[in-house]
Design a protein around this motif. Structure first.
Motif, PDB file in Angstrom:
ATOM      1  N   ALA A 180       0.830  -1.203   0.000  1.00  0.00           N
ATOM      2  CA  ALA A 180       0.000   0.000   0.000  1.00  0.00           C
ATOM      3  C   ALA A 180       0.863   1.251   0.000  1.00  0.00           C
ATOM      4  N   ALA A 181       1.961   1.239   0.766  1.00  0.00           N
ATOM      5  CA  ALA A 181       2.850   2.405   0.819  1.00  0.00           C
ATOM      6  C   ALA A 181       3.507   2.650  -0.534  1.00  0.00           C
ATOM      7  N   ARG A 215      -0.517   4.186 -11.651  1.00  0.00           N
ATOM      8  CA  ARG A 215       0.482   5.217 -11.422  1.00  0.00           C
ATOM      9  C   ARG A 215       1.405   5.260 -12.632  1.00  0.00           C
ATOM     10  N   VAL A 265      -5.682  -3.394   0.539  1.00  0.00           N
ATOM     11  CA  VAL A 265      -4.859  -2.375  -0.116  1.00  0.00           C
ATOM     12  C   VAL A 265      -5.770  -1.459  -0.927  1.00  0.00           C
ATOM     13  N   PRO A 266      -5.703  -0.141  -0.713  1.00  0.00           N
ATOM     14  CA  PRO A 266      -6.573   0.795  -1.451  1.00  0.00           C
ATOM     15  C   PRO A 266      -6.398   0.649  -2.962  1.00  0.00           C
ATOM     16  N   ARG A 267      -7.470   0.360  -3.684  1.00  0.00           N
ATOM     17  CA  ARG A 267      -7.369   0.117  -5.120  1.00  0.00           C
ATOM     18  C   ARG A 267      -7.258   1.405  -5.926  1.00  0.00           C
ATOM     19  N   GLU A 268      -7.560   2.579  -5.307  1.00  0.00           N
ATOM     20  CA  GLU A 268      -7.420   3.823  -6.075  1.00  0.00           C
ATOM     21  C   GLU A 268      -5.974   4.117  -6.422  1.00  0.00           C
ATOM     22  N   PHE A 269      -5.033   3.373  -5.803  1.00  0.00           N
ATOM     23  CA  PHE A 269      -3.627   3.570  -6.097  1.00  0.00           C
ATOM     24  C   PHE A 269      -3.152   2.640  -7.216  1.00  0.00           C
ATOM     25  N   LEU A 319       2.352   1.679  -3.552  1.00  0.00           N
ATOM     26  CA  LEU A 319       1.367   2.113  -4.537  1.00  0.00           C
ATOM     27  C   LEU A 319       0.949   3.564  -4.324  1.00  0.00           C
ATOM     28  N   ALA A 320       1.088   4.063  -3.115  1.00  0.00           N
ATOM     29  CA  ALA A 320       0.713   5.442  -2.829  1.00  0.00           C
ATOM     30  C   ALA A 320       1.838   6.429  -3.092  1.00  0.00           C
ATOM     31  N   ASP A 321       3.029   5.921  -3.367  1.00  0.00           N
ATOM     32  CA  ASP A 321       4.212   6.779  -3.538  1.00  0.00           C
ATOM     33  C   ASP A 321       4.502   6.957  -5.022  1.00  0.00           C
ATOM     34  N   ARG A 322       4.400   8.170  -5.517  1.00  0.00           N
ATOM     35  CA  ARG A 322       4.609   8.437  -6.938  1.00  0.00           C
ATOM     36  C   ARG A 322       6.065   8.267  -7.367  1.00  0.00           C
TER      37      ARG A 322
END
Length: 466
Positions: free
Chosen positions: A19-20, A65, A58-62, A22-25
């Motif tokens: 999750a971390a 990318r 795990v948040p799927r909105e991520f 996928l959230a990190d660009r």
């Protein structure tokens, strides 16, 4: 077998780490990406339902990318939590592939391996672990580790994936490990003889290469073209034997690479990162040669995109550093993005620390590229000055400048070199260099009191021990 920085975390910790990422660009580094990728594969084999439950949080909105590694990891998460598709055949993964550009050869290899592993997850035919998980930070796989993994596959009755095995073989290299070869010869797998032969020859052969200048008379940038024509030095390499044993998506790597071939990509920046080097850790020359055009664009085009991770990974790779690696560092030292210049300084120092820096070669490349108008003297001076200011940095900087100054003084207006001569005098003094450069001595004899002449005399006297 898979331990240290690549050890598999438990499902709960894995979900948090995924999750971390996928959230990190910014995208994950090689160690993080390979560890999480391997963990998804391992847990899918051990207990797919438990993994699906853990990753379901795990948040799927991520999931989408721009970073290719983030997108790939998101795809693995999807393959792990979705229902198995038993009607799919993972052997057909990538069957419709079409080679578009030899510059992207290493990216094709990475894509083939990742596509195959994901297809096996979807088809419900997971593997106990990827064969190609690195043994260390550079991406290299220890031959004994590969043989141990294959022996485990044989005991479990698992078929090695051609792309995963192919990537693992390309990550093996260095001195021949006789014990690993003998163990490979005893593998109860159809692939055993091939693996033994590969390890016996020391991995992928290093192809013969050559350097050449871009065709065309040097031109200044134009609004229509952007790039400077005829002002880049590039590197090609001959064909490599043995492509038939690898999947078709690997074949671009084995073809003869001619640096002047047309490229359909607007930018090669997507392929220039540490993951590119980790796919071929024993062959940084191949990766650097194929991506030099993109590296150069950060130096001779104000809009060029940098690749600092790529430059540092080149210097840290396990394989030999030749013309392509040194040219990449040369372009980096005068890149417009400061992050690239900083990375090139670190690459220069790392090459020196590891005994892989050819100061004369790097110096001659800098001189020629400055003479062609590709690199700006002011940026080269700034970068070398920063390197010389680092402890133990003076000696390698002097080695570079000793190789560069004869050509620079012959090709460049001397008035532009005053600050660079000051860096040379400082680095020569700090490193205790002795000897002489005729071109500098001749310049020092001229009458006058300009900074250029003062620094030339200081450098001459330093080299003479005065």
């Amino acid at each position: 077998m898979i331990e240290g920085e690549y050890a598999v975390p438990p499902p709960g910790a894995l979900a948090d780490e995924v999750a971390a990422v996928l959230a990190d660009r910014r995208g994950p580094g090689v160690e993080t990406f390979e560890r999480l990728l391997g963990a998804v594969v391992v847990h899918a084999y051990r207990d797919r339902e438990a993994l699906a439950v853990a990753l379901g949080s795990v948040p799927r909105e991520f999931a989408v990318r721009p970073d290719p590694q983030v997108a790939c990891l998101a795809g693995f998460v999807g393959a792990a939590v979705e229902s198995v598709r038993p009607g799919e055949s993972w052997e057909n993964a990538g069957a419709g592939w079409l080679e578009l550009c030899q510059h992207a050869a290493v990216d094709y290899i990475a894509g083939a391996r990742l596509g195959e592993l994901r297809a096996r997850l979807r088809a419900g035919d997971p593997v106990p672990f990827p064969l190609s998980v690195p043994s260390g930070p550079t991406g290299a796989v220890e031959p004994r580790h590969l043989v141990e993994r294959l022996a485990r596959y044989a005991r479990l009755g698992v078929r090695p994936g051609p792309a995963d095995l192919g990537q693992a073989l390309l990550r093996c290299g260095g001195p021949v490990d006789g014990e690993a070869v003998r163990a490979a010869e005893k593998l109860d797998l159809a692939e055993g003889p091939r693996v033994a032969d590969w390890l016996r020859q020391g991995g992928l052969p290093q192809p013969a290469g050559w350097r050449e200048r871009e065709s065309g008379a040097p031109e200044r940038p134009s609004r229509r073209r952007g790039a400077r024509v005829g002002r880049r030095i590039l590197v090609g390499h001959e064909a490599i034997e043995g492509r038939g044993a690898f999947p078709r998506r690997f074949w671009s790597l084995f073809r003869k690479f001619e640096p002047g071939i047309p490229c359909p990509h607007g930018s090669l920046a997507d392929f220039r990162d540490a993951h590119t080097i980790a796919a071929l850790p024993w062959h940084p020359e191949i990766a650097a040669a194929r991506l030099l055009t993109g590296v150069a664009s950060a130096a001779d085009q104000d809009g060029g995109r940098g690749a600092p991770a790529f430059l540092e990974a080149l210097a840290g790779a396990d394989g030999p550093a030749g013309p392509a690696v040194h040219l990449a560092v040369a372009y980096g030292l005068a890149s417009v993005p400061r992050s690239d210049r900083d990375a090139a300084v670190q690459a220069l120092l790392l090459l020196a620390t590891r005994g892989r820096l050819d100061g004369g070669l790097l110096g001659r490349e800098l001189a020629e590229l400055v003479g062609l108008g590709t690199l700006k003297v002011a940026l080269v001076t700034e970068s070398l000055g920063a390197a010389a200011a680092v402890p133990q940095g003076a000696a390698p900087v002097w080695a570079v400048l000793a190789g560069a100054l004869p050509g620079l003084l012959a090709r460049t207006k001397p008035q532009a070199l005053g600050a660079l001569l000051a860096v040379a005098a400082d680095s020569a003094g700090l490193s205790g260099a002795r000897g002489g450069l005729p071109e500098v001595s001749t310049l020092a004899e001229r009458p006058g009191s300009s900074r250029l002449l003062k620094e030339a005399r200081r450098l001459r006297d330093t080299l003479a021990g005065h």
